[in-house]
Design an enzyme around this catalytic site. Sequence first.
Site, PDB file in Angstrom:
ATOM      1  N   TYR A  69       0.846  -1.131  -0.073  1.00 32.92           N
ATOM      2  CA  TYR A  69       0.030  -0.033  -0.140  1.00 32.92           C
ATOM      3  C   TYR A  69       0.897   1.282  -0.238  1.00 32.92           C
ATOM      4  O   TYR A  69       0.568   2.380  -0.610  1.00 32.92           O
ATOM      5  CB  TYR A  69      -0.850  -0.118   1.259  1.00 32.92           C
ATOM      6  CG  TYR A  69      -1.914  -1.108   1.445  1.00 32.92           C
ATOM      7  CD1 TYR A  69      -3.072  -0.912   0.475  1.00 32.92           C
ATOM      8  CD2 TYR A  69      -1.546  -2.384   1.713  1.00 32.92           C
ATOM      9  CE1 TYR A  69      -4.112  -1.937   0.571  1.00 32.92           C
ATOM     10  CE2 TYR A  69      -2.487  -3.410   1.651  1.00 32.92           C
ATOM     11  CZ  TYR A  69      -3.822  -3.159   1.624  1.00 32.92           C
ATOM     12  OH  TYR A  69      -4.602  -4.308   1.156  1.00 32.92           O
ATOM     13  N   CYS A  70       1.985   1.205   0.730  1.00 37.03           N
ATOM     14  CA  CYS A  70       2.858   2.434   1.099  1.00 37.03           C
ATOM     15  C   CYS A  70       3.687   2.519  -0.412  1.00 37.03           C
ATOM     16  O   CYS A  70       3.633   3.729  -0.960  1.00 37.03           O
ATOM     17  CB  CYS A  70       3.809   2.084   1.933  1.00 37.03           C
ATOM     18  SG  CYS A  70       3.293   1.916   3.541  1.00 37.03           S
ATOM     19  N   ASN A  71       4.043   1.236  -1.071  1.00 36.55           N
ATOM     20  CA  ASN A  71       4.443   1.432  -2.500  1.00 36.55           C
ATOM     21  C   ASN A  71       3.772   2.203  -3.393  1.00 36.55           C
ATOM     22  O   ASN A  71       4.241   3.039  -4.208  1.00 36.55           O
ATOM     23  CB  ASN A  71       5.273   0.079  -2.766  1.00 36.55           C
ATOM     24  CG  ASN A  71       6.240  -0.249  -1.948  1.00 36.55           C
ATOM     25  OD1 ASN A  71       7.230   0.701  -1.497  1.00 36.55           O
ATOM     26  ND2 ASN A  71       6.431  -1.394  -1.848  1.00 36.55           N
TER      27      ASN A  71
END
Length: 223
Positions: free
Chosen positions: A90-92
Amino acid sequence: MSLQARLDAFKADFRAGKPPYNAPPDIHPVMERATDELIASGQAGRALKAGDRAPAFTLRGPDGEAVSSADLLAKGPLVVTFYRGVWCPYCNMELQALQEALPAIAAEGASLVAISPQNPVNSRKSVRQNQLGFPILSDEHNAVAHAFGLRFALPGYLVELYKKLGNDLPTVNGDPSWTLPMPARYVIGQDGVILYSEVNPDYTHRPEPSDLLPVLRQARATA
């Protein structure tokens, strides 16, 4: 497609165990329990918000260079996003969306950095994999995240699940504490006051990069 739509599509595939994820179904209730508990704690509401003064920081960039918030703010407003780590899809996806918005952010005279507890080796990996034109800064022991009110300790049952999944945060971060930052995004004005904040204890939800642009335009108009 909006960032949140991409995140929702990934989440649906991950929950369904579709290749290449092949996630065992019993992990989802554990992750959701931890998210629900973090939401219920009310910590997000106690984090720094618009109108507060942002803590100054100097952190190491991916190549070990010192990056100072004061130096960046001397050039213009500063966009800061808190990034959990290279292991977090999700962060990527959020970093990739911010990279797409980077030309528009730069056009408003602003700088962009991501802050992560991971060590510089993994920050370089993140920059390379996501093809970023902005740095990921290493926040040892989540000290800057703590100053913003974002640091939290993973509950023991989630630590055990992460270990089973191969998410060895002490190795990734060089820190045995098993802490993470809540995902958050800030715009800091040149006077050090926070102009925009978005903190969400649910790591599957992120604000749209386009939400930053009106704030940056206003900051530029009043500079």
